[in-house]
Write a protein that holds these residues in place. Sequence first.
Motif, PDB file in Angstrom:
ATOM      1  N   ALA A 328      -0.516  10.524   3.867  1.00  0.00           N
ATOM      2  CA  ALA A 328      -0.721   9.395   2.955  1.00  0.00           C
ATOM      3  C   ALA A 328      -0.472   8.072   3.669  1.00  0.00           C
ATOM      4  N   MET A 329       0.538   8.024   4.520  1.00  0.00           N
ATOM      5  CA  MET A 329       0.829   6.802   5.269  1.00  0.00           C
ATOM      6  C   MET A 329      -0.214   6.571   6.359  1.00  0.00           C
ATOM      7  N   LYS A 330      -0.632   7.632   7.023  1.00  0.00           N
ATOM      8  CA  LYS A 330      -1.655   7.488   8.063  1.00  0.00           C
ATOM      9  C   LYS A 330      -2.977   6.982   7.457  1.00  0.00           C
ATOM     10  N   LYS A 331      -3.317   7.516   6.282  1.00  0.00           N
ATOM     11  CA  LYS A 331      -4.533   7.062   5.595  1.00  0.00           C
ATOM     12  C   LYS A 331      -4.400   5.601   5.183  1.00  0.00           C
ATOM     13  N   LEU A 332      -3.210   5.235   4.682  1.00  0.00           N
ATOM     14  CA  LEU A 332      -2.972   3.869   4.232  1.00  0.00           C
ATOM     15  C   LEU A 332      -3.129   2.870   5.371  1.00  0.00           C
ATOM     16  N   MET A 333      -2.659   3.243   6.560  1.00  0.00           N
ATOM     17  CA  MET A 333      -2.650   2.319   7.688  1.00  0.00           C
ATOM     18  C   MET A 333      -3.872   2.445   8.601  1.00  0.00           C
ATOM     19  N   ALA A 334      -4.756   3.382   8.300  1.00  0.00           N
ATOM     20  CA  ALA A 334      -5.930   3.609   9.152  1.00  0.00           C
ATOM     21  C   ALA A 334      -6.778   2.337   9.262  1.00  0.00           C
ATOM     22  N   GLY A 335      -7.061   1.930  10.474  1.00  0.00           N
ATOM     23  CA  GLY A 335      -7.922   0.778  10.710  1.00  0.00           C
ATOM     24  C   GLY A 335      -7.262  -0.563  10.485  1.00  0.00           C
ATOM     25  N   LYS A 336      -5.987  -0.596  10.146  1.00  0.00           N
ATOM     26  CA  LYS A 336      -5.308  -1.868   9.876  1.00  0.00           C
ATOM     27  C   LYS A 336      -4.857  -2.514  11.192  1.00  0.00           C
ATOM     28  N   THR A 337      -4.925  -3.835  11.223  1.00  0.00           N
ATOM     29  CA  THR A 337      -4.484  -4.580  12.396  1.00  0.00           C
ATOM     30  C   THR A 337      -2.956  -4.633  12.437  1.00  0.00           C
ATOM     31  N   SER A 338      -2.419  -5.024  13.581  1.00  0.00           N
ATOM     32  CA  SER A 338      -0.970  -5.178  13.703  1.00  0.00           C
ATOM     33  C   SER A 338      -0.436  -6.173  12.671  1.00  0.00           C
ATOM     34  N   ALA A 339      -1.162  -7.247  12.462  1.00  0.00           N
ATOM     35  CA  ALA A 339      -0.739  -8.267  11.491  1.00  0.00           C
ATOM     36  C   ALA A 339      -0.692  -7.682  10.080  1.00  0.00           C
ATOM     37  N   GLU A 340      -1.669  -6.839   9.753  1.00  0.00           N
ATOM     38  CA  GLU A 340      -1.694  -6.242   8.415  1.00  0.00           C
ATOM     39  C   GLU A 340      -0.547  -5.255   8.225  1.00  0.00           C
ATOM     40  N   VAL A 341      -0.263  -4.472   9.244  1.00  0.00           N
ATOM     41  CA  VAL A 341       0.849  -3.517   9.152  1.00  0.00           C
ATOM     42  C   VAL A 341       2.170  -4.264   8.996  1.00  0.00           C
ATOM     43  N   GLN A 342       2.337  -5.334   9.740  1.00  0.00           N
ATOM     44  CA  GLN A 342       3.565  -6.114   9.633  1.00  0.00           C
ATOM     45  C   GLN A 342       3.654  -6.811   8.275  1.00  0.00           C
ATOM     46  N   SER A 343       2.526  -7.218   7.727  1.00  0.00           N
ATOM     47  CA  SER A 343       2.520  -7.798   6.373  1.00  0.00           C
ATOM     48  C   SER A 343       2.974  -6.764   5.350  1.00  0.00           C
ATOM     49  N   TRP A 344       2.565  -5.505   5.545  1.00  0.00           N
ATOM     50  CA  TRP A 344       3.004  -4.431   4.649  1.00  0.00           C
ATOM     51  C   TRP A 344       4.524  -4.301   4.695  1.00  0.00           C
ATOM     52  N   PHE A 345       5.100  -4.353   5.883  1.00  0.00           N
ATOM     53  CA  PHE A 345       6.539  -4.217   6.017  1.00  0.00           C
ATOM     54  C   PHE A 345       7.276  -5.386   5.358  1.00  0.00           C
ATOM     55  N   ARG A 346       6.759  -6.598   5.554  1.00  0.00           N
ATOM     56  CA  ARG A 346       7.398  -7.762   4.927  1.00  0.00           C
ATOM     57  C   ARG A 346       7.339  -7.656   3.402  1.00  0.00           C
ATOM     58  N   LYS A 347       6.201  -7.176   2.878  1.00  0.00           N
ATOM     59  CA  LYS A 347       6.080  -7.021   1.425  1.00  0.00           C
ATOM     60  C   LYS A 347       7.019  -5.921   0.938  1.00  0.00           C
ATOM     61  N   PHE A 348       7.159  -4.857   1.710  1.00  0.00           N
ATOM     62  CA  PHE A 348       8.090  -3.784   1.367  1.00  0.00           C
ATOM     63  C   PHE A 348       9.518  -4.320   1.287  1.00  0.00           C
ATOM     64  N   LEU A 349       9.903  -5.153   2.238  1.00  0.00           N
ATOM     65  CA  LEU A 349      11.239  -5.739   2.211  1.00  0.00           C
ATOM     66  C   LEU A 349      11.433  -6.573   0.943  1.00  0.00           C
ATOM     67  N   ASP A 350      10.423  -7.336   0.555  1.00  0.00           N
ATOM     68  CA  ASP A 350      10.540  -8.191  -0.626  1.00  0.00           C
ATOM     69  C   ASP A 350      10.592  -7.386  -1.923  1.00  0.00           C
ATOM     70  N   ILE A 351       9.777  -6.336  -2.006  1.00  0.00           N
ATOM     71  CA  ILE A 351       9.658  -5.568  -3.251  1.00  0.00           C
ATOM     72  C   ILE A 351      10.796  -4.574  -3.422  1.00  0.00           C
ATOM     73  N   ALA A 352      11.145  -3.852  -2.359  1.00  0.00           N
ATOM     74  CA  ALA A 352      12.073  -2.736  -2.484  1.00  0.00           C
ATOM     75  C   ALA A 352      13.475  -3.023  -1.964  1.00  0.00           C
ATOM     76  N   ILE A 353      13.608  -3.815  -0.908  1.00  0.00           N
ATOM     77  CA  ILE A 353      14.906  -4.008  -0.264  1.00  0.00           C
ATOM     78  C   ILE A 353      15.631  -5.244  -0.794  1.00  0.00           C
ATOM     79  N   LEU A 354      14.926  -6.346  -0.959  1.00  0.00           N
ATOM     80  CA  LEU A 354      15.557  -7.591  -1.390  1.00  0.00           C
ATOM     81  C   LEU A 354      16.319  -7.466  -2.712  1.00  0.00           C
ATOM     82  N   PRO A 355      15.736  -6.848  -3.755  1.00  0.00           N
ATOM     83  CA  PRO A 355      16.495  -6.733  -5.014  1.00  0.00           C
ATOM     84  C   PRO A 355      17.810  -5.979  -4.845  1.00  0.00           C
ATOM     85  N   LEU A 356      17.811  -4.948  -4.033  1.00  0.00           N
ATOM     86  CA  LEU A 356      19.021  -4.161  -3.809  1.00  0.00           C
ATOM     87  C   LEU A 356      20.032  -4.944  -2.982  1.00  0.00           C
TER      88      LEU A 356
END
Length: 521
Positions: A328-356
Amino acid sequence: MHTHSEALLHSARAFFNSLLREWPYEVQGNHFVIENGKFRIPFIKFSPTGNHDYDPQFDFMGFVDSFVGLGIFRDRILASIENLSVSLSAFDRSTVHDFLSSEKGLLLGHPFHPHPKSRDEFSDDDFLKYAPETSSGFPLEWHLVRAEVIKATPEYVSELWKMLQQDFVMPEESGWIPYPAHPWQMKALKEKGTLRNLETEGAIRFIGHTKKNWHPTSSLRTLYQKESPFMLKFSLSVRITNSIRHLLPREVVRGLEVKEVLSTDMGKKLKAEHPSFNVMLEPAWLGIKNTAGEVLPETIVVLRENPFQSDSENTFVLGTLFQDNEPAMKKLMAGKTSAEVQSWFRKFLDIAILPLLRAQSDYGVLFGAHQQNLVVKLGDFLPEKAWFRDCQGTGYSPLGLTNFGGKVSGLTKDSANVLPYEYGLHLFCYYLIVNTTFGAIQSLSKVSGIEEKEFLILLRDFLVKEKNRSPEDSRLLDHLLNSPVIRQKGNFRCSFTNMNENMTDDPLAIYNEIPNPLRSL
């Protein structure tokens, strides 16, 4: 790849990952060297967060036999490998697409554990019937129990009757309380004679089975039925990884505490600040009493809110999404640029980590948010919503006691889950950062080819930004940014010594120090 060979590879990775987080080692070329050169473990890629890739040609079982020897620890390693092999044969990882399939798809287990798929007390048939990876679901049992021999959250007794009446047309009976039971656990209780007196006295009556099947989730003991407003979390007399999975009265009241906390003005403020983050509340529990009037831990059942009754598409438990080479993760990231993958991580930090993180630093609430306790819903690509579950792992720092102690019943300085600052810091840091956030980094690095260091830099920038906000409690942020070491839970030694983690007086006793990869950037 043959499933047994694949099971061996995944098992070796989890075993060595956990070993090397606890044993002193040297790196010599492409080998980890331990025990003064007695053992050499070849690797093909070093991970600064500890999830290394090992040489697949290395004789893993030969190492186990030499390092571990005979005994229950070795037996659990072998059982874990066999269970994983069965799971890999039974479940197609490429089919993970929603909440239930991601719960069933956590095949590899804890990536830092020497026997992540061991299930003591389960027979082979039990594993096939009741484990999420292999189960097609099963009906629960309904019982009625005399009110005087069962403890239940009063305002939810009517909800239990509503649940029962979905399966049986019967009026409420005064003096009786419906009791849902996991069929494996009820069989175990009967075999041990735990409920014999109640049965003899007619204080417990079997009604029948549910019409619909319930499905085990990744924790094994929590069951999901899509149409039900509640998931049910049971005590199971099964040793999974480090502990017998019995719920304890002192733990399950924490779900009631969390509900009260989030109902206060400060709790409402915390929720309003993070509208895309939710807590699956556990507002009720029940358990059968013994002759002395004490609740029997092995009979406890917790009601957990079910937010996935309608739409659970693209919703994943993080433990599954982040497991090694997850399709599921490989499919999600398939064809994505480095910038897009890093944007995913930043959004993950904001959505899931920051509230905690802010729940801890601004409010003093310590949610035990490891990968298996967090669920994320994805949009077309980016994370858009997150849930925390398992309120029994919630604690409070002295700041939390100041904020909520006078407003939440039972929350006092003597509560078992009010923790000194330093103590709570290490537990919270392990779950949220070492387990969950480093887990995200490990997964993203492997599927994208981007070095872990790049994500660690993003994480450090995120933490610096939080530090510059001058929160009420900056101890965790200071620790992560400045300490050369951080602590992690020692699953290897805990398992090696056959410790029941749930029964230790000091949870930090099984923790050890590891290098802090954020400090070395």
